[in-house]
Write a protein that holds these residues in place. Sequence first.
Motif, PDB file in Angstrom:
ATOM      1  N   ALA A  99       0.818  -1.208   0.000  1.00 17.63           N
ATOM      2  CA  ALA A  99       0.000   0.000   0.000  1.00 17.63           C
ATOM      3  C   ALA A  99       0.849   1.254   0.000  1.00 17.63           C
ATOM      4  O   ALA A  99       0.563   2.215  -0.716  1.00 17.63           O
ATOM      5  CB  ALA A  99      -0.918  -0.006   1.222  1.00 17.63           C
TER       6      ALA A  99
ATOM      7  N   THR B 149      -9.716   5.257   3.538  1.00 18.88           N
ATOM      8  CA  THR B 149      -9.182   4.658   2.319  1.00 18.88           C
ATOM      9  C   THR B 149      -9.092   5.714   1.225  1.00 18.88           C
ATOM     10  O   THR B 149     -10.054   6.433   0.968  1.00 18.88           O
ATOM     11  CB  THR B 149     -10.065   3.501   1.826  1.00 18.88           C
ATOM     12  OG1 THR B 149     -10.084   2.469   2.823  1.00 18.88           O
ATOM     13  CG2 THR B 149      -9.532   2.916   0.530  1.00 18.88           C
TER      14      THR B 149
ATOM     15  N   THR C  66      -5.677   2.559  -1.250  1.00 19.46           N
ATOM     16  CA  THR C  66      -4.715   2.432  -0.171  1.00 19.46           C
ATOM     17  C   THR C  66      -5.469   2.602   1.144  1.00 19.46           C
ATOM     18  O   THR C  66      -6.106   3.631   1.366  1.00 19.46           O
ATOM     19  CB  THR C  66      -3.609   3.491  -0.271  1.00 19.46           C
ATOM     20  OG1 THR C  66      -2.849   3.258  -1.458  1.00 19.46           O
ATOM     21  CG2 THR C  66      -2.669   3.417   0.928  1.00 19.46           C
ATOM     22  N   LYS C  67      -5.397   1.603   1.984  1.00 18.31           N
ATOM     23  CA  LYS C  67      -6.111   1.640   3.257  1.00 18.31           C
ATOM     24  C   LYS C  67      -5.193   2.160   4.358  1.00 18.31           C
ATOM     25  O   LYS C  67      -4.164   1.557   4.668  1.00 18.31           O
ATOM     26  CB  LYS C  67      -6.615   0.245   3.632  1.00 18.31           C
ATOM     27  CG  LYS C  67      -7.416   0.217   4.926  1.00 18.31           C
ATOM     28  CD  LYS C  67      -7.914  -1.187   5.241  1.00 18.31           C
ATOM     29  CE  LYS C  67      -8.712  -1.209   6.547  1.00 18.31           C
ATOM     30  NZ  LYS C  67      -9.175  -2.596   6.877  1.00 18.31           N
ATOM     31  N   VAL C  68      -5.550   3.284   4.921  1.00 17.14           N
ATOM     32  CA  VAL C  68      -4.842   3.846   6.068  1.00 17.14           C
ATOM     33  C   VAL C  68      -5.590   3.408   7.316  1.00 17.14           C
ATOM     34  O   VAL C  68      -6.804   3.636   7.435  1.00 17.14           O
ATOM     35  CB  VAL C  68      -4.786   5.379   5.991  1.00 17.14           C
ATOM     36  CG1 VAL C  68      -4.221   5.964   7.291  1.00 17.14           C
ATOM     37  CG2 VAL C  68      -3.928   5.827   4.810  1.00 17.14           C
TER      38      VAL C  68
ATOM     39  N   SER D  85      -0.381   2.068   6.965  1.00 16.76           N
ATOM     40  CA  SER D  85      -1.238   1.520   5.912  1.00 16.76           C
ATOM     41  C   SER D  85      -1.279   0.003   6.041  1.00 16.76           C
ATOM     42  O   SER D  85      -0.423  -0.614   6.678  1.00 16.76           O
ATOM     43  CB  SER D  85      -0.710   1.915   4.529  1.00 16.76           C
ATOM     44  OG  SER D  85       0.585   1.371   4.326  1.00 16.76           O
TER      45      SER D  85
END
Length: 268
Positions: free
Chosen positions: A16, A185, A193-195, A216
């Motif tokens: 990510a 996201t 990209t997942k934070v 991430s």
Amino acid sequence: MRATAVRRTALAASAAALALLAAACGGSSDADAKDGKDEKGAANGSSSAPKTPAKALTAAELETAALAQGDVKGTKITKTGPADEVPADGVKVDKEACLPVAHAMYGVAQKGALATTKRRVIDEPKTDGKKSLEDVAKGEGADAFKDAFNLTSTFVALHSYEGTAGPDAFTALKKAAVDCAGGFTATVAGTPTKVVSMAEEKITGGDEAVAWTVTSESDGATAPVKLVALRKGGSVATFFAFNLAAAGGDVTFELPTAVVAAQDKKLA
């Protein structure tokens, strides 16, 4: 941990973060009485911004103020190209309040920007006689992997704003970081990209500065990146830093303070 396991963990955890860097290339203000900043102000997104408009740097002045090779010891500094550009409307988030944070990660200027310039700052490899990348690829030791990839890459975006737009953009970023500390996201060019979290860090510089460790997640593995913002008058610089070895969990990398300090000096 065996070298193959280290490589597998690092590459999965960094997916990510690498997506962010491919497309694009903290914290709270320091409590300082003379600057009129305090922890409460950072938490509620308030700014120590001046009430009178700051002078905006021209495009030529901004280029002069941008980092150049030799400004940060032990690094290679280059200008970014068209492939590094991400338009503001090309960044999508699942939580609208988090858009200023996503924009900062991708170096996107906010409303009121008059000029922008960007740089990539990468640590020079350490030539100390340790194993080469070819040795690492053959699986000859986790330590070799850690040493070979313990390099920090920092994407720097420097924006010049008109009037109070710079301080306003800085304040909006601080508020967004508070609102989105639990994660969000961001999607660019169809790649999400997942934070999962944003944790405050301490940083100094400019008229005000903020920093975070942003974590991430990809395929169940997490990777840390660093995000810093610095404002000097009507100019705002954002720094997005990543270290591949840190994704494996065996290396803890710090904020890119030398890069931030060098940029602060050139804006003074």
